[in-house]
Design an enzyme around this catalytic site. Structure first.
Site, PDB file in Angstrom:
ATOM      1  N   ASP A   7       0.960  -1.238   0.090  1.00 25.15           N
ATOM      2  CA  ASP A   7       0.050   0.051   0.297  1.00 25.15           C
ATOM      3  C   ASP A   7       0.940   1.327  -0.017  1.00 25.15           C
ATOM      4  OD1 ASP A   7       0.816   0.317   2.716  1.00 25.15           O
ATOM      5  OD2 ASP A   7      -1.216   0.101   3.560  1.00 25.15           O
ATOM      6  N   HIS A   8       0.384   2.350   0.087  1.00 28.80           N
ATOM      7  CA  HIS A   8       0.912   3.567   0.194  1.00 28.80           C
ATOM      8  C   HIS A   8       2.067   3.848   1.259  1.00 28.80           C
ATOM      9  CE1 HIS A   8      -2.606   4.024   2.197  1.00 28.80           C
ATOM     10  NE2 HIS A   8      -2.124   4.738   3.102  1.00 28.80           N
ATOM     11  N   CYS A  63       2.988  -3.003   4.247  1.00 30.13           N
ATOM     12  CA  CYS A  63       2.011  -2.009   4.581  1.00 30.13           C
ATOM     13  C   CYS A  63       2.788  -1.257   5.479  1.00 30.13           C
ATOM     14  CB  CYS A  63       0.652  -2.404   4.703  1.00 30.13           C
ATOM     15  SG  CYS A  63       0.655  -3.165   6.611  1.00 30.13           S
ATOM     16  N   GLY A  64       2.188  -0.195   6.244  1.00 25.72           N
ATOM     17  CA  GLY A  64       2.879   0.538   7.061  1.00 25.72           C
ATOM     18  C   GLY A  64       3.478  -0.409   8.314  1.00 25.72           C
ATOM     19  N   THR A  65       2.610  -1.252   8.870  1.00 30.82           N
ATOM     20  CA  THR A  65       2.988  -2.012  10.040  1.00 30.82           C
ATOM     21  C   THR A  65       3.435  -3.501   9.630  1.00 30.82           C
ATOM     22  OG1 THR A  65       0.787  -2.689  10.476  1.00 30.82           O
ATOM     23  CG2 THR A  65       1.661  -0.877  11.858  1.00 30.82           C
ATOM     24  N   GLY A  66       2.716  -3.906   8.489  1.00 26.56           N
ATOM     25  CA  GLY A  66       3.004  -5.232   8.170  1.00 26.56           C
ATOM     26  C   GLY A  66       1.739  -6.107   8.423  1.00 26.56           C
ATOM     27  N   GLY A  68      -2.011  -5.401   8.897  1.00 30.56           N
ATOM     28  CA  GLY A  68      -2.941  -5.451   8.135  1.00 30.56           C
ATOM     29  C   GLY A  68      -2.925  -6.208   7.097  1.00 30.56           C
ATOM     30  N   HIS A  96      10.010 -24.221   8.914  1.00 26.67           N
ATOM     31  CA  HIS A  96       8.988 -25.195   9.803  1.00 26.67           C
ATOM     32  C   HIS A  96       7.555 -24.628   9.217  1.00 26.67           C
ATOM     33  CE1 HIS A  96      11.784 -25.311  13.699  1.00 26.67           C
ATOM     34  NE2 HIS A  96      12.093 -25.834  12.524  1.00 26.67           N
ATOM     35  N   ARG A 130       8.427 -33.710  10.427  1.00 26.53           N
ATOM     36  CA  ARG A 130       7.472 -33.407  11.189  1.00 26.53           C
ATOM     37  C   ARG A 130       6.583 -32.165  10.933  1.00 26.53           C
ATOM     38  NH1 ARG A 130      11.999 -31.921  13.651  1.00 26.53           N
ATOM     39  NH2 ARG A 130      11.904 -30.048  15.008  1.00 26.53           N
ATOM     40  N   HIS A 131       7.419 -31.122  10.490  1.00 31.91           N
ATOM     41  CA  HIS A 131       6.681 -29.897  10.193  1.00 31.91           C
ATOM     42  C   HIS A 131       5.703 -29.995   9.055  1.00 31.91           C
ATOM     43  CE1 HIS A 131       9.440 -28.146  13.003  1.00 31.91           C
ATOM     44  NE2 HIS A 131      10.380 -28.765  12.074  1.00 31.91           N
TER      45      HIS A 131
HETATM   46  C1  RB5 Z   1      -2.242   2.823   6.222  1.00 28.36           C
HETATM   47  O1  RB5 Z   1      -2.389   4.158   6.960  1.00 28.36           O
HETATM   48  C2  RB5 Z   1      -1.862   1.675   7.369  1.00 28.36           C
HETATM   49  O2  RB5 Z   1      -2.966   1.773   8.457  1.00 28.36           O
HETATM   50  C3  RB5 Z   1      -1.553   0.496   6.749  1.00 28.36           C
HETATM   51  O3  RB5 Z   1      -0.596   0.732   6.039  1.00 28.36           O
HETATM   52  C4  RB5 Z   1      -1.117  -0.807   7.782  1.00 28.36           C
HETATM   53  O4  RB5 Z   1      -0.189  -0.339   8.685  1.00 28.36           O
HETATM   54  C5  RB5 Z   1      -2.479  -1.292   8.454  1.00 28.36           C
HETATM   55  O5  RB5 Z   1      -1.972  -2.394   9.118  1.00 28.36           O
END
Ligand code: RB5
Length: 144
Positions: A7-8, A63-66, A68, A96, A130-131
């Site tokens: 995403d952006h 994404c921003g945090t990875g 979502g 694994h 096993r994995h």
């Molecule tokens: C976008 O602003 C942000 O919410 C998205 O990139 C992400 O971090 C969501 O989990």
């Protein structure tokens, strides 16, 4: 073949990863975005479709945090997406969990670490044994 999408908020890091893939001669399909504001579930859907169809061997999502984008990816049948912010997780999720999509947070980690994580993820083979039984159980959860 790698399918890659962001995403952006993950766009700048995606550009760094793409540059790295190009330098290594690794083929990829860019599933967007181009820097404009988009909804990360749409990018997860488009990118994961390439992995599920077999057009791509693995996927990379940012994404921003990875968070979502990894939650979204894991809703798609056939996808085992792993959010990684360190090389140990990247290595062991391949060994694994046979993870087929790597997720990262563009606002969380820098390009240097993200590139190392990407290399380890792409180079490490599933251990099986096993994995394999455990991964089969993960996939059975899709039927519930
Ligand atoms: C976008 O602003 C942000 O919410 C998205 O990139 C992400 O971090 C969501 O989990």
């Amino acid at each position: 073949m790698i399918a890659i999408g962001s995403d952006h908020a993950g766009y700048a890091l995606k550009c760094e990863i793409i540059k790295h893939l190009e330098e290594k001669g690794i083929e990829f399909i860019d599933c967007g975005c181009s820097g404009e504001s988009v909804d990360y579930p749409d990018i997860a859907e488009k990118t994961c479709a390439k992995v599920v169809s077999g057009e791509a061997d693995k996927g990379i999502l940012i994404c921003g945090t990875g968070v979502g984008i990894s939650i979204s990816a894991n809703k798609i049948n056939g996808i085992r997406a792993a959010l990684c912010g360190d090389w140990y997780s990247a290595k062991y999720t391949r060994l694994h969990n046979d993870a087929n999509v790597l997720c990262m947070g563009g606002r969380v980690i820098g390009a240097g670490l993200a590139i190392e994580i990407t290399d380890i993820f792409l180079e490490t083979e599933f251990e099986g044994g096993r994995h394999a039984r455990r991964v089969e159980k993960i996939m059975k959860l899709e039927e519930k």
